[in-house]
Design a protein around this motif. Structure first.
Motif, PDB file in Angstrom:
ATOM      1  N   LYS A   1       0.836  -1.201   0.000  1.00  0.00           N
ATOM      2  CA  LYS A   1       0.000   0.000   0.000  1.00  0.00           C
ATOM      3  C   LYS A   1       0.859   1.235   0.000  1.00  0.00           C
ATOM      4  O   LYS A   1       2.032   1.185   0.400  1.00  0.00           O
ATOM      5  CB  LYS A   1      -0.873   0.039   1.261  1.00  0.00           C
TER       6      LYS A   1
ATOM      7  N   CYS B   1      -3.903   4.605   2.040  1.00  0.00           N
ATOM      8  CA  CYS B   1      -4.297   3.202   1.959  1.00  0.00           C
ATOM      9  C   CYS B   1      -4.457   2.745   0.515  1.00  0.00           C
ATOM     10  O   CYS B   1      -4.534   1.552   0.254  1.00  0.00           O
ATOM     11  CB  CYS B   1      -5.605   3.001   2.714  1.00  0.00           C
TER      12      CYS B   1
ATOM     13  N   GLN C   1      -3.459   0.170  -3.901  1.00  0.00           N
ATOM     14  CA  GLN C   1      -2.810  -1.004  -3.333  1.00  0.00           C
ATOM     15  C   GLN C   1      -2.609  -2.073  -4.411  1.00  0.00           C
ATOM     16  O   GLN C   1      -3.323  -2.114  -5.401  1.00  0.00           O
ATOM     17  CB  GLN C   1      -3.606  -1.549  -2.156  1.00  0.00           C
TER      18      GLN C   1
ATOM     19  N   ALA D   1       2.496  -3.970   3.184  1.00  0.00           N
ATOM     20  CA  ALA D   1       1.617  -3.470   4.231  1.00  0.00           C
ATOM     21  C   ALA D   1       0.923  -4.569   5.021  1.00  0.00           C
ATOM     22  O   ALA D   1       0.976  -4.581   6.243  1.00  0.00           O
ATOM     23  CB  ALA D   1       0.564  -2.556   3.625  1.00  0.00           C
ATOM     24  N   TYR D   2       0.246  -5.459   4.335  1.00  0.00           N
ATOM     25  CA  TYR D   2      -0.400  -6.532   5.084  1.00  0.00           C
ATOM     26  C   TYR D   2      -0.472  -7.831   4.312  1.00  0.00           C
ATOM     27  O   TYR D   2      -0.219  -7.865   3.105  1.00  0.00           O
ATOM     28  CB  TYR D   2      -1.732  -6.092   5.679  1.00  0.00           C
TER      29      TYR D   2
ATOM     30  N   SER E   1      -1.117  -6.898   9.755  1.00  0.00           N
ATOM     31  CA  SER E   1      -0.662  -5.642   9.163  1.00  0.00           C
ATOM     32  C   SER E   1       0.549  -5.110   9.921  1.00  0.00           C
ATOM     33  O   SER E   1       0.622  -5.240  11.146  1.00  0.00           O
ATOM     34  CB  SER E   1      -1.802  -4.628   9.244  1.00  0.00           C
TER      35      SER E   1
ATOM     36  N   PHE F   1       0.853   0.694   9.029  1.00  0.00           N
ATOM     37  CA  PHE F   1      -0.386   0.766   8.259  1.00  0.00           C
ATOM     38  C   PHE F   1      -1.606   0.552   9.159  1.00  0.00           C
ATOM     39  O   PHE F   1      -2.689   0.264   8.674  1.00  0.00           O
ATOM     40  CB  PHE F   1      -0.363  -0.262   7.115  1.00  0.00           C
TER      41      PHE F   1
ATOM     42  N   ASP G   1      -5.686  -0.196   8.336  1.00  0.00           N
ATOM     43  CA  ASP G   1      -6.301  -1.507   8.545  1.00  0.00           C
ATOM     44  C   ASP G   1      -6.658  -1.811   9.990  1.00  0.00           C
ATOM     45  O   ASP G   1      -7.591  -2.563  10.248  1.00  0.00           O
ATOM     46  CB  ASP G   1      -5.351  -2.601   8.045  1.00  0.00           C
TER      47      ASP G   1
ATOM     48  N   ASP H   1      -0.497  -7.677  14.493  1.00  0.00           N
ATOM     49  CA  ASP H   1       0.699  -8.137  13.788  1.00  0.00           C
ATOM     50  C   ASP H   1       1.069  -9.575  14.161  1.00  0.00           C
ATOM     51  O   ASP H   1       2.169 -10.029  13.865  1.00  0.00           O
ATOM     52  CB  ASP H   1       1.883  -7.183  13.981  1.00  0.00           C
TER      53      ASP H   1
ATOM     54  N   TYR I   1       4.432 -10.823  12.201  1.00  0.00           N
ATOM     55  CA  TYR I   1       4.954  -9.849  11.268  1.00  0.00           C
ATOM     56  C   TYR I   1       5.881  -8.977  12.086  1.00  0.00           C
ATOM     57  O   TYR I   1       5.504  -8.534  13.176  1.00  0.00           O
ATOM     58  CB  TYR I   1       3.757  -8.987  10.856  1.00  0.00           C
TER      59      TYR I   1
END
Lengths: 178, 125
Positions: free
Chosen positions: A44, A49, A52, A122-123, A142, A146, A150, A154, A166
């Motif tokens: 993203k 946002c 994407q 980003a995710y 995410s 970000f 969202d 994580d 993440y």
């Protein structure tokens, strides 16, 4: 109108050189011994946002998801790199919330859009499959930068079986199933 | 008669030479095998460290994430650090060279170890 915007965005980034920093190196690690990881990665625009870009793997055994067997890892800087692990990988671009996704695009188009507006990994959405064939749908995760887009966690886990996280170490990003 | 002795001599020399080559090959294979085993054990130890630090009890709190974002916590980095160093040393880099390169930056050590780990466990196309 939205389709026109999408087409012009794609065309613009095919021909206009990037003025933004390249995205971070992304590392996906499956350090489990008995789970196959399936994932799609969404990039993203930083501080925004949209647009994407997400990957789609047409040869996937799991509806477009990239697969990573237990004990395997991959590392890549862009979607073209990612396609070296998943031949035929494609990208889908979306310019706005609720806007129509583009048709499947060559990964180099996804990279051009990504670099053209300064996007970052980003995710990620994922599933895991154990050795008995049981599939568990993972929670979307995410990176914290970000969170405003969202508001996603994580990490997620199943008690005593698998944990997926993440995280960053400096400028490198990691997605780990362990 | 002289020719027969000469022939036997040449044959014996050849057999000895072949035997030595076989011994050298066996020895070389053993060294290589030990090296691969050693490398594998360091990769395996790093994998176990990844699994350890990924346990839910080490996942960051909301407060930590709000303050430091997605950066791996110092506690989780410490779990990875020693196995990371051992993995790096197994590639032939010595302690001094690593110290010079990292200059006290733990992130450099961890990212380097992950790079080695990923190269050793890379998905085959």
């Amino acid at each position: 109108m939205i389709m026109k915007k999408l087409a012009s965005l794609i065309l613009a980034f095919v021909f206009v050189p990037s003025v933004f920093a390249a995205p971070s190196t992304m590392n996906v690690i499956n350090s489990t011994t008995n789970f196959t990881l399936y994932f799609n990665l969404i990039a993203k625009k930083t501080g925004d946002c949209y647009p994407q870009v997400r990957d789609y793997y047409p040869s996937s055994v799991m509806s477009g998801y990239c697969d990573l067997a237990a004990g395997n890892s991959i590392s890549f800087d862009n979607y073209t790199d990612l396609s070296s692990y998943y031949p035929g990988l494609q990208c889908i671009i979306q310019t706005s919330a609720g806007g129509p996704p583009s048709a499947l695009q060559n990964p180099s188009i996804g990279d051009n859009v990504m670099n053209g507006v300064g996007m970052e990994w980003a995710y990620i959405i994922s599933k895991v499959e154990n050795s008995s064939g049981t599939i568990t749908e993972g929670e979307p995760l995410s990176f914290s930068d970000f969170a405003s887009c969202d508001g996603l966690p994580d990490s997620w886990y199943q008690t005593n079986t698998i944990a997926i996280t993440y995280f960053t170490i400096g400028t490198s990003r990691y997605f780990v199933a362990a | 008669m002289k020719n027969i002795f000469l022939l036997v001599g040449i044959l014996m020399l050849s057999i000895t030479s072949c035997q030595k080559e076989t011994d050298d090959l066996v020895e070389s294979n053993a060294i290589q095998s030990n090296s691969i085993e050693k490398k594998s054990s360091e990769v395996e130890n790093f994998r176990k460290a990844i699994n350890e630090m990924n346990q839910p009890k080490y996942h960051p709190t909301k407060e930590y994430t709000e303050k430091y974002g997605s950066e791996l916590s110092p506690e989780r980095k410490q779990i990875l650090l020693e196995p990371a160093k051992e993995l790096i040393y197994s590639t032939g880099i010595d302690e001094q060279a690593l110290q010079n390169e990292a200059n006290g930056d733990i992130n450099i050590i961890l990212n380097k170890a992950f790079k080695i780990y990923i190269s050793q466990t890379s998905k085959k196309q």
